[in-house]
Design an enzyme around this catalytic site. Structure first.
Site, PDB file in Angstrom:
ATOM      1  N   CYS A   1       0.819  -1.219   0.000  1.00 53.17           N
ATOM      2  CA  CYS A   1       0.000   0.000   0.000  1.00 53.17           C
ATOM      3  C   CYS A   1       0.854   1.270   0.000  1.00 53.17           C
ATOM      4  CB  CYS A   1      -0.953   0.010   1.197  1.00 53.17           C
ATOM      5  SG  CYS A   1      -2.231  -1.245   1.086  1.00 53.17           S
TER       6      CYS A   1
ATOM      7  N   ALA B   1       6.246 -10.057  -6.310  1.00 55.94           N
ATOM      8  CA  ALA B   1       7.683 -10.212  -6.608  1.00 55.94           C
ATOM      9  C   ALA B   1       8.443  -9.108  -5.883  1.00 55.94           C
ATOM     10  CB  ALA B   1       7.907 -10.095  -8.115  1.00 55.94           C
TER      11      ALA B   1
ATOM     12  N   ARG C   1      -5.567   1.165   1.961  1.00 51.08           N
ATOM     13  CA  ARG C   1      -6.062   1.160   0.585  1.00 51.08           C
ATOM     14  C   ARG C   1      -7.567   1.365   0.648  1.00 51.08           C
ATOM     15  NH1 ARG C   1      -3.875  -1.135  -4.366  1.00 51.08           N
ATOM     16  NH2 ARG C   1      -1.896  -1.308  -3.260  1.00 51.08           N
TER      17      ARG C   1
END
Ligand code: SPV
Ligand code: MN
Length: 627
Positions: free
Chosen positions: A274, A388, A420
């Site tokens: 976030c 990732a 978020r």
């Protein structure tokens, strides 16, 4: 020390490594290592003394064993986790507790005795044929009242390599402290590997024993499940801090540059994925840490240290324009481990959101990859995983603050909470005071779930202080710890809420990625009483004139009044709905929530209802009074 305790290790230790262990002169270290050599049955034992040669040995082993592969650029390697092992496994992560302690229902717990028995069975013989690394680290700067020593046992050179980048090696501290060292303990095994990845995912377990100050992690490789000193140590530290009167937070630490060379330190809590790392690496500011902070009170001030000295950061979305500092570090010959990105052309890497075209072929966590590739369930496989990551030492970054290793920490003047949130909170808002901030910015923070944990994305969940995943103590107690922490402070930090994810009715983001740089500058001015504010029912927001000036001076951008109004309109129906949701949540899940929580929320609700009477559902900032 019992002779056979030493013998158990000596039989397997590399030449000279038993002496390294004995030189520490701490029988507890030796008996801890012996216990797990005996149980896990590794082929050999390596004792990491923190030297450059040892670091190189571990780096090379990661490559020769296939846990990492070299990439095109010097110092860069790629590590892949198994296809279903690329995020924190909340379901199999358990806090082991004695009877009678109840945690929030989202946190899995287990009877301590049962858990210890199960994990010992899973770990029996689990390191057969492998080398066990015995590694020593320090959480926080060395020789500091914040310091916590740690011993990590792992059979993964990737994990040991990652920790060498992320934490301060501290064999020297163990030598210095001798029998006085009290330390957190971590035992990890990736378990049996097939093609370099953990095979027995059904037996993946992360068991945290705060009473024994030990964490076990088995049959997994993803950093969030395996790097003991990261989120696993965090649970131990939350437990310890709660007893001792300090806080462990899921927070960045940064210095914001104010006028005339002034530096003001902030911490900021955001759920995973976030914007925490990108905030901490904002161009023109100073990073101290991007993920975990210890907060102590000293001389009436809040002081913070970065528990780590490296970054295990999200790579998705990093591009040359928005993230020049990370971009440069990732394109220089630093020691960097990339994980779960796409490798193409024999050694170049690609991730979602990187500049340039998506390569048409490559290798990723699913093996050979090509556009349109699907997994066994028919789900399209992205070129790189959304979670990732890249692992590097903070000293690769050009805006590292010189106080990273300051044993006294940095003085915290502002605390930021952000989630978020697509439709409720304005981009930045100051709380009225400490308690109002802890409760309405921290404790009722909600966020939409992300790819950082296994499971569905985009579900709105309450995530108090962005720390819910890591709590090893009851939430109600954690909230009280936070409230009490603000007592008797001479300079209590101001508390702010931010929201980078607000959208318009068509779902379009109302902010650009780097607008957060302006909110930081505004907060910095507020700390020093150098910017005005308007009073809303939920806090204090910036005045248009200040933001317009800051956008111009800092980013040379025109900021229109229309934009300001769309971003900073108070959304009363959404706020009332949020209050309803979070109150229900606390009533249902946290019966011991302190009364002060409900009082503060009720007052906020009343202010919202009164304002609705006067102004209607949506209040444009021009209608709001000055503070
Ligand atoms: C997070 O998910 O919050 C991280 C990475 O910082 S992990 O190590 O998975 O916790
Ligand atoms: Mn994190």
């Amino acid at each position: 020390m019992k002779e056979n305790t030493v013998e158990i290790i000596r039989r397997k230790a590399l030449p000279g490594h038993m002496d390294r262990l004995l030189a520490i002169n701490n029988p507890e270290v030796v008996s801890f290592v012996a216990e797990y050599v005996d149980l896990c049955d590794p082929e050999s034992v390596f004792v990491f003394n923190g030297s450059k040669e040892d670091e190189a040995f571990i780096r090379d082993a990661a490559i020769s064993l296939g846990e990492e592969k070299p990439l095109g650029m010097k110092g860069h390697t790629i590590h892949f986790d198994g296809y279903n092992d690329q995020a924190r496994d909340k379901k199999n992560t358990r806090i082991l507790l004695p009877p009678g302690i109840r945690l929030n229902p989202t946190i899995d717990t287990m009877d301590r005795e049962t858990g210890l028995k199960e994990i010992r069975e899973i770990m029996r013989g689990i390191m057969k044929g492998k080398m066990m690394y015995v590694c020593f680290y320090n959480l926080g700067p060395k020789r500091s009242e914040f310091s916590i020593q740690c011993v990590q046992l792992t059979d993964s050179s990737y994990v040991a390599h990652s920790e060498n980048l992320l934490y301060r090696p501290a064999y020297d501290e163990f030598l210095r402290l001798g029998p006085k060292a009290r330390f957190f303990r971590f035992v990890h095994s990736a378990g049996e590997l097939v093609n370099g990845v953990s095979k027995n995912i059904d037996k993946r377990r992360v068991y945290i024993d705060p009473i024994g100050e030990i964490v076990y992690s088995a049959n997994t490789q993803y950093g969030g499940n395996t790097i003991g000193l990261k989120k696993l140590a965090m649970r131990l530290a939350i437990w310890k801090g709660s007893k001792e009167g300090w806080l462990t937070e899921h927070m960045l630490i940064m210095g914001v540059n104010g006028p005339n060379g002034r530096v003001t330190y902030f911490t900021g809590a955001f759920p995973s994925l976030c914007g925490k790392t990108s905030t901490s690496m904002m161009v023109g500011e100073r990073i101290v840490g991007d993920d975990i902070a210890y907060l102590h009170k000293r001389d009436g001030e809040v002081r913070a240290v970065n528990v780590e000295r490296g970054v295990f950061g999200i790579i998705q979305g990093i591009n040359s324009k928005d993230d020049p500092i990370q971009w440069k570090a990732l394109h220089s010959p630093n020691e960097i481990i990339f994980s779960n990105v796409l490798v193409y052309d024999d050694g170049k890497v690609y991730w979602i959101g990187k500049d340039g075209e998506t390569p048409s072929r490559g290798i990723n966590h699913s093996g050979e990859w090509y556009p349109g590739k699907k997994d066994a369930n028919g789900k399209l496989i992205d070129p790189s995983h959304k979670n990732a990551r890249f692992t590097l030492r903070l000293d690769c970054l050009e805006n590292l603050d010189p106080r990273l290793e300051d044993p006294a920490g940095v003085p915290v003047r502002g605390i930021i909470y952000g989630g978020r949130d697509s439709d409720t909170c304005v981009p930045v808002e100051q709380a009225f005071d400490w308690v109002h901030g802890i409760i309405t910015k921290g404790a009722i923070l909600e966020s939409e779930t992300t790819a950082a944990t296994l499971g569905q994305e985009g579900v709105r969940e309450v995530n108090p202080m962005s720390n819910l995943d890591f709590l090893s103590i009851p939430l109600a107690r954690y909230i009280m710890d936070n409230i009490n922490f603000g007592k008797d402070l001479k300079t209590p930090p101001l508390i702010f809420g931010v929201n980078y994810f607000l959208r318009d009715k068509n779902g379009k983001f109302l902010n650009e990625k780097n607008d957060k740089g302006i909110w930081l500058k505004w907060m910095e001015l507020r700390v020093h009483g150098e910017a005005g504010a308007l009073r809303t029912p939920t806090g204090l927001i910036p005045e248009y004139s200040d933001l317009k000036r800051l956008f111009k001076v800092v980013q040379n951008k025109e900021y229109t009044e229309d934009m300001y109004t769309r971003q900073f309109t108070v959304r009363i129906p959404e706020w009332l709905a949020k209050i309803e949701r979070v109150t229900n949540y606390y009533r249902k899940n946290e019966p011991d929530t302190p009364p002060i929580f409900y009082e503060i929320i009720e007052q906020q609700k009343k202010r919202l209802l009164d304002s609705r009477e006067r102004f209607g559902d949506y209040i444009a900032p021009e209608k709001l009074p000055e503070e």
